[in-house]
Write a protein that holds these residues in place. Structure first.
Motif, PDB file in Angstrom:
ATOM      1  N   GLY A 109      50.955 122.585  48.041  1.00 16.02           N
ATOM      2  CA  GLY A 109      52.187 123.132  48.575  1.00 16.02           C
ATOM      3  C   GLY A 109      52.985 123.885  47.530  1.00 16.02           C
ATOM      4  N   GLU A 110      54.264 124.106  47.826  1.00 14.74           N
ATOM      5  CA  GLU A 110      55.189 124.776  46.910  1.00 14.74           C
ATOM      6  C   GLU A 110      56.456 123.943  46.803  1.00 14.74           C
ATOM      7  N   THR A 129      60.344 128.667  42.164  1.00 14.57           N
ATOM      8  CA  THR A 129      59.290 128.267  43.090  1.00 14.57           C
ATOM      9  C   THR A 129      58.062 127.898  42.269  1.00 14.57           C
ATOM     10  N   VAL A 130      57.623 126.655  42.424  1.00  8.36           N
ATOM     11  CA  VAL A 130      56.515 126.130  41.628  1.00  8.36           C
ATOM     12  C   VAL A 130      55.303 125.993  42.547  1.00  8.36           C
ATOM     13  N   TRP A 145      53.756 123.713  36.391  1.00  3.23           N
ATOM     14  CA  TRP A 145      54.595 122.567  36.053  1.00  3.23           C
ATOM     15  C   TRP A 145      56.058 122.986  36.051  1.00  3.23           C
ATOM     16  N   LEU A 146      56.905 122.144  36.599  1.00  2.00           N
ATOM     17  CA  LEU A 146      58.355 122.317  36.509  1.00  2.00           C
ATOM     18  C   LEU A 146      58.865 121.399  35.414  1.00  2.00           C
ATOM     19  N   PRO A 167      64.499 119.822  49.553  1.00  2.00           N
ATOM     20  CA  PRO A 167      63.470 119.000  50.192  1.00  2.00           C
ATOM     21  C   PRO A 167      62.080 119.481  49.782  1.00  2.00           C
ATOM     22  N   PRO A 168      61.142 118.561  49.540  1.00  2.00           N
ATOM     23  CA  PRO A 168      59.857 118.953  48.972  1.00  2.00           C
ATOM     24  C   PRO A 168      58.909 119.644  49.927  1.00  2.00           C
ATOM     25  N   GLY A 169      59.150 119.503  51.237  1.00  2.00           N
ATOM     26  CA  GLY A 169      58.212 120.107  52.169  1.00  2.00           C
ATOM     27  C   GLY A 169      56.819 119.527  51.970  1.00  2.00           C
TER      28      GLY A 169
END
Length: 277
Positions: free
Chosen positions: A35-36, A47-48, A53-54, A66-68
């Motif tokens: 995902g993103e 947008t990762v 890596w963030l 929200p992580p989606g």
């Protein structure tokens, strides 16, 4: 140590419901494997994507989304967990202006993911082996992972900086170190040139070579970044921020901020808090 999906499931009411900014006091390190992931770092939405890596460093303002469908290991660690010798080697990676999103070298991607998963497994293995061995294994895995991440494109190795000697790149690096300590009270190129034992012209050339910007612009950008962090994440009022950043008059700070953002400090703060209950 957790995963993105577990972290959000365990904290479904904070701090992303509704999303609101806060100031990081730990290192937040997230690998996205599926995902993103959207995440605001210093008021810029990053947008990762899978394989990236963030890294949110202590002192950064951040805002969760929200992580989606985002999935991946989530590593949270305190600044003082790193040994002094490792801090020196990782300085370009842990610096406040280092990239928030890292795209490791393709040859390192699979190794980094596997090491992160091993770290997660060891975190969950509490009680499986003696406590001192458990902690040593976690530290070793984390250190190995960070050292390999330091090889990411866009990160200048500490050894390369060291070999620059007294060159412009080294001088600019030392200027950034001094700026981080004194940007609240020292606001002129001459102040920093004096601390570094060089002329303003020499420091200016180093800054131009490194960034294409003048020394004063770099100083102002650091003050502006701190102002945005305090007005947004920390919710200070404009007068307190002006005093903290060394402005003699809140009106001067207001003009400084408006000229660079197009917003008054109050309007900027209101924009960042408008989703709060």
């Amino acid at each position: 140590m957790s995963t993105v999906e577990e972290f959000f499931a365990q904290h479904d009411d904070w701090p992303w419901n509704p999303p609101r900014p806060g100031r990081a006091t730990f290192h937040y390190l997230i690998l996205v494997t599926e995902g993103e992931l959207a995440h605001d770092v210093d008021h810029v939405t990053r947008t990762v994507t899978p394989g990236q890596w963030l890294w949110v460093r202590p002192g950064h303002a951040q805002c969760w989304h929200p992580p989606g469908a985002a999935r991946g290991p989530f590593i949270l660690f305190e600044p003082d967990v790193l040994r002094p010798d490792l801090v020196r080697l990782l300085a370009p990676l842990t610096a406040h202006d280092a990239p928030a999103v890292l795209s490791p070298h393709p040859d390192d991607g699979a190794w980094l993911q596997q090491t992160a998963l091993q770290l997660l497994d060891e975190h969950r293995a509490l009680g499986r082996r003696p406590l001192d061995v458990h902690h040593a294994l976690r530290r070793s895995l984390l250190e190995s992972l960070l050292l390999r991440l330091a090889n990411s494109p866009g990160i200048t190795p500490a050894t390369a900086t060291a070999t620059a000697g007294t060159g412009r790149a080294d001088r600019y690096g030392r200027f950034l170190d001094v700026l981080e300590l004194h940007f609240r009270e020292l606001h002129h190129a001459a102040d920093y040139a004096a601390l570094l034992g060089c002329s303003v012209r020499t420091l200016s050339r180093a800054a131009r070579d490194a960034t294409g910007k003048g020394v004063r612009e770099v100083i102002d950008e650091r003050r502006l970044l701190e102002a945005r962090r305090l007005l947004g994440g920390a919710r200070w009022d404009a007068r307190a921020v002006a005093l903290h950043l060394g402005f003699t008059d809140p009106a001067n700070f207001g003009r400084f901020f408006r000229d660079r953002t197009g917003l008054t400090p109050a309007a900027y703060a209101a924009r960042d808090t408008r989703t709060d209950p």
